[in-house]
Enzyme design. Structure first.
Site, PDB file in Angstrom:
ATOM      1  CD  GLU A   1      72.298 -36.395  -8.151  1.00 49.35           C
ATOM      2  OE1 GLU A   1      71.256 -35.991  -7.577  1.00 49.35           O
ATOM      3  OE2 GLU A   1      73.293 -35.679  -8.311  1.00 49.35           O
TER       4      GLU A   1
ATOM      5  CG  HIS B   1      81.702 -34.816  -2.732  1.00 47.47           C
ATOM      6  ND1 HIS B   1      81.028 -34.199  -1.706  1.00 47.47           N
ATOM      7  CD2 HIS B   1      81.212 -34.262  -3.869  1.00 47.47           C
ATOM      8  CE1 HIS B   1      80.171 -33.309  -2.198  1.00 47.47           C
ATOM      9  NE2 HIS B   1      80.267 -33.334  -3.517  1.00 47.47           N
TER      10      HIS B   1
END
Lengths: 342, 341
Positions: free
Chosen positions: B74, B143
């Site tokens: 990321e 999440h």
């Protein structure tokens, strides 16, 4: 000292002033440019330190003195349109990429005429038009940005190469791994240049990195080299090979350039983590003096050439300081300006 | 920014309904057609088609130089966007889940957001980050977060989020055309929501709120999926003669304070509804602005409705109870009407 690797210029001994044929590849103009840049970096920082100690500027100054051959040798091998990302110790990269010392000095003085209008300071000088994508206050953070610039070049097919300069202190960061790994997986036109100046503040590179940084090249499946970073010619030759390779579309290279900062971490330094003897040993391997000796021996430039350049630099420095001191402070109405493109 | 209305360009398509994921895909596809420097980069955006199918089919259409798959990295994804944007491209970088942006936080907050300012206004970053967020999908604590306030707090970023396919498409197109760093948070529970999206070209401007339902008694100020809970609550309360106005802010920064204040000055009551943890969430900013700027117009204290002070739990009854649902919104509106909390 250089170790076996696809791009290393092997067989050069540390402290050796001979250029192993590299000097002969450089034109007289290139030699003059190299001397000009290395001396500019040194004189700029010496002058900045005086101004800092005279309380004419504030914040942090991270000195590049002693490491000039790395930025200069790498940038000498770049084309004008190529990109670099730099570090908190970034004055050298800026100057080697063509930055003006008056605008740099004005930035260090916090004035409107500085590169960033006084909003960035020493750690955030950038000149996007020159291809300098910015110094960086966060260790390692320039690496993923360089990878992004290289991705952009690959997608736009603009033929440009991006150099990520970073220090041994960035070796342990996640940004290093993510940036280099992605560049390798995508075969991007990037060259990762680690300036191993031995210390991240007081922490030695060998303590911070489980193994030598150049050893990681094979782990990413890319060529790597360990070079004498105080040898301008070795830096140039190694960088040239890596840059040419990147430009041909053959992917990134990792170069570990072993060098040393003569000064402390910043103007403020604990001075308790290295010996006077160690510093003296490295000062004796001063990259500028070694370059001058090699050029003198080659009789390519003479004393007049060097003196002319020194004179030019002194005039530039004098102007830079006068320009910075005479430049206006920013007015507070600009505090919230340039946060966004309006 | 000029806004082309759907009505002006394609009135005959007024009945077309598509999923929000399709609307986002259309936005990307149209902007890629319009500008050859636009490209998509992220994890599983290519072969897989995006974790929420937003980029499905785009690799086949545009090829690997425009739809760029990355490893799981990321910080690198964020940096790829920055470096490419600084040097002349117009990237759309996708985080598979907004929860993963923590790994990229330095690149987003210290690099992307600050480059322009630190460099004295000389850098331009035409960069869009996309990130699914929000709870209700059974994906547990790592999440399902709603972290938009983190980013709205950082000068140099613009933060947007849509509640309908129409807004999603128009906002994303505006984001891609921005010369600034825009983070678009996409609520994953409404990717599969269908809604009216005309076929013609239109933009939804960044920084303009939208009154999704007009009313007189209470204003619910909200965004993203919670907009639908507010609309459902408004519908239920209408049967009792309670008239609720629903303001979808659509843009956290810049925030359209004028539209919020106009609504509150009309209804004199405000419920600020958001799905993030209530404490320190973006709703606190909205509530604070209302009391600072419309204190004398208020008949009751501004009420914040947000999620529990806990990570999002997995088990369905726990998860559903952890963030506001329609019943809680109804109850909160009643509280606001009573003015007793």
């Amino acid at each position: 000292m250089a170790e076996q690797s696809p791009v290393s210029t092997n067989g050069r001994a540390g402290g050796d002033d001979a250029s192993n044929g590299v000097l002969e590849q450089l034109s007289d103009d290139q030699l003059r440019w190299i001397y000009l840049i290395m001396r500019r970096i040194r004189r700029f920082e010496e002058t900045a330190e005086e101004a800092f100690r005279a309380a004419k500027m504030r914040g942090a100054l991270h000195f590049y003195i002693g490491e000039e051959a790395t930025a200069t040798g790498v940038c000498a091998a770049l084309d004008d349109g190529d990109f670099i990302t730099s570090t908190h110790r970034g004055h050298g990269h800026c100057i080697a990429k063509g930055a003006r010392m008056d605008k740099m000095m004005a930035e260090l003085f916090g004035r409107t005429t500085g590169y960033c209008g006084g909003k960035g300071g020493s750690m955030h000088i950038a000149d996007i038009e020159l291809g300098n994508l910015g110094a960086n206050g966060i260790v390692g953070a320039g690496i993923p940005i360089a990878t992004g610039a290289a991705l952009g070049s690959k997608l736009r097919k603009d033929g440009k190469v991006t150099i990520a300069f970073f220090g041994d202190g960035a070796g342990p960061t996640g940004a290093f791994h993510e940036g280099v790994n992605v560049a390798a997986t995508m075969n991007l036109p990037a060259v990762f240049v680690c300036e191993n100046n031995q210390y991240g503040m007081a922490t030695h590179a060998d303590f911070a990195n489980a193994a030598a940084i150049h050893n990681r090249g094979p782990a990413y499946g890319i060529p790597s080299a360990s070079i004498d970073g105080n040898d301008l010619f070795e830096v140039y030759a190694t960088a040239k090979k890596a840059i040419d390779r990147a430009r041909r579309g053959e992917g990134p290279t990792l170069i570990e350039s072993r060098t040393y900062r003569h000064k402390g971490h910043t103007v403020l330094d604990q001075k308790n983590y290295r010996t006077k003897e160690e510093i003296a040993e490295w000062v004796a391997r001063d990259p500028i003096e070694r370059f001058v000796r090699a050029v003198n021996e080659s009789e390519r430039l003479d004393e007049d050439d060097f003196q002319a350049i020194d004179g030019q630099i002194e005039r530039e420095i004098e102007h830079a300081v006068a320009f910075a001191e005479a430049s206006p402070w920013p007015t507070v109405d600009v505090i919230e300006r340039d946060v966004y493109v309006e | 920014m000029a806004v082309t209305t759907a009505q002006a360009s394609a009135p005959e398509t007024a009945t077309r309904e598509i999923f929000m994921s399709e609307a986002l895909r259309e936005a990307i596809d149209e902007e890629m057609t319009r500008d050859p420097t636009v490209f998509v980069v992220g994890e599983e955006v290519g072969v897989w088609g995006g974790a929420y199918a937003v980029t499905q089919g785009l690799l086949e259409k545009w090829g690997p130089d425009r739809i760029v798959d990355t490893p799981i990295a990321e910080a690198a994804i964020a940096g790829l966007g920055i470096g490419a944007a600084l040097t002349g491209s117009r990237p759309i970088a996708e985080f598979m889940y907004s929860d993963f942006m923590g790994i990229a936080m330095d690149q987003i907050v210290n690099q992307a957001a600050k480059n322009r300012y630190m460099f004295g206004g000389k850098a331009k970053l035409p960069l869009t980050y996309r990130a699914p967020f929000g709870a209700g999908t059974g994906n547990a604590a790592q999440h399902t977060q709603s972290l938009e306030a983190w980013f709205a707090h950082v000068p140099g970023l613009k933060v947007i989020t849509a509640s309908t396919p129409y807004d999603a498409k128009g906002l994303l197109k505006s984001a891609i055309r921005e010369d600034n760093v825009v983070i678009m948070f996409e609520h994953k529970a409404i990717y599969a929501m269908r809604g009216h999206v005309p076929e013609g070209e239109y933009l939804v401007p960044i920084g303009v709120a939208d009154v999704k339902r007009e009313g007189d008694d209470v204003s619910v100020i909200t965004y993203a999926r919670q907009t639908h809970h507010a609309l459902e609550a408004a519908e239920q309360l209408a049967a009792e003669g309670i008239s609720v106005e629903v303001v979808d802010i659509r843009s956290l920064y810049p925030l359209d304070t004028d539209t919020i204040l106009r609504s509150v000055r009309k209804t004199h009551r405000a419920v600020v509804l958001y799905e993030a943890v209530r404490f320190g969430g973006f709703g606190a900013e909205i509530a604070s602005q209302i009391q600072e700027l419309a204190f004398d117009d208020l008949d009751a204290p501004v009420l914040r409705v947000g999620a529990a002070h806990a990570p999002v739990p997995f088990s369905e009854p726990l998860e559903q109870a952890s963030f506001p649902g329609t019943a809680q919104v109804v109850e909160s509106i009643r509280q606001s009407l009573k003015g007793v909390y």
